[in-house]
Scaffold this motif. Structure first.
Motif, PDB file in Angstrom:
ATOM      1  N   UNK A   1       0.835  -1.201   0.000  1.00 50.82           N
ATOM      2  CA  UNK A   1       0.000   0.000   0.000  1.00 50.82           C
ATOM      3  C   UNK A   1       0.873   1.256   0.000  1.00 50.82           C
ATOM      4  N   UNK A   2       1.962   1.216   0.748  1.00 54.92           N
ATOM      5  CA  UNK A   2       2.874   2.362   0.746  1.00 54.92           C
ATOM      6  C   UNK A   2       3.562   2.508  -0.604  1.00 54.92           C
ATOM      7  N   UNK A   3       3.911   1.378  -1.220  1.00 59.75           N
ATOM      8  CA  UNK A   3       4.522   1.444  -2.553  1.00 59.75           C
ATOM      9  C   UNK A   3       3.555   2.040  -3.571  1.00 59.75           C
ATOM     10  N   UNK A   4       2.271   1.663  -3.466  1.00 62.77           N
ATOM     11  CA  UNK A   4       1.269   2.229  -4.369  1.00 62.77           C
ATOM     12  C   UNK A   4       1.179   3.738  -4.197  1.00 62.77           C
ATOM     13  N   UNK A   5       1.216   4.189  -2.955  1.00 62.22           N
ATOM     14  CA  UNK A   5       1.159   5.628  -2.689  1.00 62.22           C
ATOM     15  C   UNK A   5       2.399   6.329  -3.235  1.00 62.22           C
ATOM     16  N   UNK A   6       3.575   5.735  -3.012  1.00 62.37           N
ATOM     17  CA  UNK A   6       4.835   6.377  -3.408  1.00 62.37           C
ATOM     18  C   UNK A   6       5.006   6.405  -4.929  1.00 62.37           C
ATOM     19  N   UNK A   7       4.906   5.238  -5.567  1.00 63.39           N
ATOM     20  CA  UNK A   7       5.126   5.176  -7.015  1.00 63.39           C
ATOM     21  C   UNK A   7       3.982   5.871  -7.750  1.00 63.39           C
ATOM     22  N   UNK A   8       2.755   5.713  -7.249  1.00 61.66           N
ATOM     23  CA  UNK A   8       1.628   6.400  -7.863  1.00 61.66           C
ATOM     24  C   UNK A   8       1.758   7.906  -7.749  1.00 61.66           C
ATOM     25  N   UNK A   9       2.192   8.390  -6.586  1.00 62.76           N
ATOM     26  CA  UNK A   9       2.398   9.820  -6.415  1.00 62.76           C
ATOM     27  C   UNK A   9       3.468  10.355  -7.343  1.00 62.76           C
ATOM     28  N   UNK A  10       4.543   9.588  -7.498  1.00 61.96           N
ATOM     29  CA  UNK A  10       5.620   9.972  -8.422  1.00 61.96           C
ATOM     30  C   UNK A  10       5.098  10.055  -9.856  1.00 61.96           C
ATOM     31  N   UNK A  11       4.350   9.032 -10.265  1.00 60.56           N
ATOM     32  CA  UNK A  11       3.809   9.020 -11.622  1.00 60.56           C
ATOM     33  C   UNK A  11       2.901  10.227 -11.875  1.00 60.56           C
ATOM     34  N   UNK A  12       2.007  10.495 -10.956  1.00 59.80           N
ATOM     35  CA  UNK A  12       1.077  11.608 -11.140  1.00 59.80           C
ATOM     36  C   UNK A  12       1.806  12.951 -11.199  1.00 59.80           C
ATOM     37  N   UNK A  13       2.799  13.119 -10.336  1.00 58.19           N
ATOM     38  CA  UNK A  13       3.575  14.372 -10.358  1.00 58.19           C
ATOM     39  C   UNK A  13       4.285  14.569 -11.692  1.00 58.19           C
ATOM     40  N   UNK A  14       4.852  13.483 -12.223  1.00 59.02           N
ATOM     41  CA  UNK A  14       5.581  13.585 -13.491  1.00 59.02           C
ATOM     42  C   UNK A  14       4.635  13.812 -14.673  1.00 59.02           C
TER      43      UNK A  14
END
Length: 377
Positions: free
Chosen positions: A288-301
């Motif tokens: 769940x933390x990985x989803x938040x981290x990688x998903x947040x990175x993707x959305x920011x980019x």
């Protein structure tokens, strides 16, 4: 005999999968950012998952709910712990449509009412009442038509209040993030309003978490962002990482009775082994933390691209809205760059990858995305 032709398909035969990668019968590698409609939650052929199923199959694969199945109790205990809903109850079934069907039925049993509130853009399944609560007249057969479902505008609190004032409402069913509807995030205040109106009117709050649940958003349920508790949560898709399993998590205020719900295949030994394996990997690898981290990175980019109209979602449930001239985006990603994505509308690219997607794989998508956006028209 021929197949009943109801699916438009891509001419690709996937024969192998490992993690977030899949391979066709010609050996071509594809990056899977769609996971078969958000189903692949812990990666293709995850070793722990494969072993769990293989070991169970060597013991017993199926028996009906007429006997004790300890794996069901183990799954309920683990699911309660990981989801934070330890005082709730679990009913197991086989799919998301079946989960929503049972949830709507159970709500009506609970309060004796008939009217259901659903929302524009909703997708809740293809079975009888679930499809009637889906905002797509093309897939509703005449036999499914009912005046018991009231469709309201998305996010319209005034319309919601009026519907409660004018009707005896049995339940409100809402996706925390609409998937087919274009990755539309339900505002926290809207979910809180639903909770308060349900409380005041003895109605049942059904949180459709079939696609937006199971840790995909960085929390176990996307509805958790609003700090509300639903009366029933519906589950499927990522619950079994590809093995058919669904379920409903039921508030302790709703009491069971023999015969109220039933299923032949739901909660079978193999399904429970798959469900346990998914939760064990999610917990062990902090997905769940990985989803938040990688998903947040993707959305920011993605937001940095000037051609992007809007980016919506949470965690690894992402919708990228593009101008109409980029309606070809999804096919170019698939056929030129070997990346699977989904679509909600012709100009919305939908990302629903496994929760253990790596940053390197995210970068591979971003590179291909940039190439297509910046190519000469």
């Amino acid at each position: 005999m021929k197949l009943f032709d109801v699916y438009p398909i891509n001419p690709i035969n996937i024969v192998k999968g490992v993690g977030s990668l899949v391979f066709d019968d010609k050996g071509t590698e594809y990056l899977d950012l769609y996971g078969g409609h958000a189903v692949i939650s812990i990666g293709h052929t995850n070793p722990h998952y494969v072993k769990r199923l293989e070991d169970q199959l060597h013991q017993i694969g199926f028996y009906s709910n007429s006997i004790e199945i300890p794996l069901q109790k183990q799954l309920a205990e683990k699911l309660g712990h990981v989801s934070g809903k330890e005082d709730y109850q679990l009913f197991l079934c086989n799919s998301g449509a079946e989960a929503n069907e049972n949830a709507l039925k159970l709500a009506s049993f609970y309060n004796g009412k008939k009217k259901v509130i659903a929302f524009k853009g909703a997708f809740h399944g293809r079975t009888s009442l679930a499809v009637s609560a889906t905002d797509n007249p093309k897939i509703i057969a005449p036999v499914n038509e009912t005046d018991n479902v009231i469709f309201l505008p998305w996010k319209d609190e005034a319309a919601l209040e009026q519907a409660f004032a004018e009707n005896e409402i049995s339940s409100v069913i809402i996706e925390g993030i609409q998937g087919v509807g274009g990755i539309q995030v339900a505002p926290e205040s809207f979910l809180q309003k639903i909770r308060s109106l349900c409380d005041a009117n003895n109605a049942v709050f059904i949180a459709d978490s079939v696609q937006c649940g199971y840790g995909r958003t960085g929390k176990f349920f996307s509805h958790d962002f609003a700090s509300v508790e639903a009366d029933i949560y519906t589950l499927a898709k990522g619950m079994g990482n590809g093995f058919p399993i669904g379920g409903i998590i039921i508030s302790p205020k709703i009491q069971p009775a023999y015969g109220m719900l039933g299923t032949t295949f739901g909660g079978n030994h193999l399904a429970c082994a798959a469900g346990l394996a998914v939760l064990e990997v999610m917990e062990r690898d902090n997905l769940m933390q990985n989803a938040a981290d990688v998903g947040g990175y993707l959305m920011d980019e993605i937001k940095k691209f000037k051609q992007v109209t809007e980016v919506r979602g949470r965690g690894l449930m992402i919708g990228i809205e593009l101008p109409a001239e980029f309606a070809h985006m999804r096919k170019e990603l698939l056929f030129k760059h070997h990346i699977f994505t989904g679509e909600a509308k012709p100009n919305v690219v939908r990302l629903l990858p496994a929760l253990n997607l790596t940053k390197a794989h995210a970068d591979r998508f971003l590179e291909a995305f940039a190439t297509i956006l910046n190519q000469p028209s």
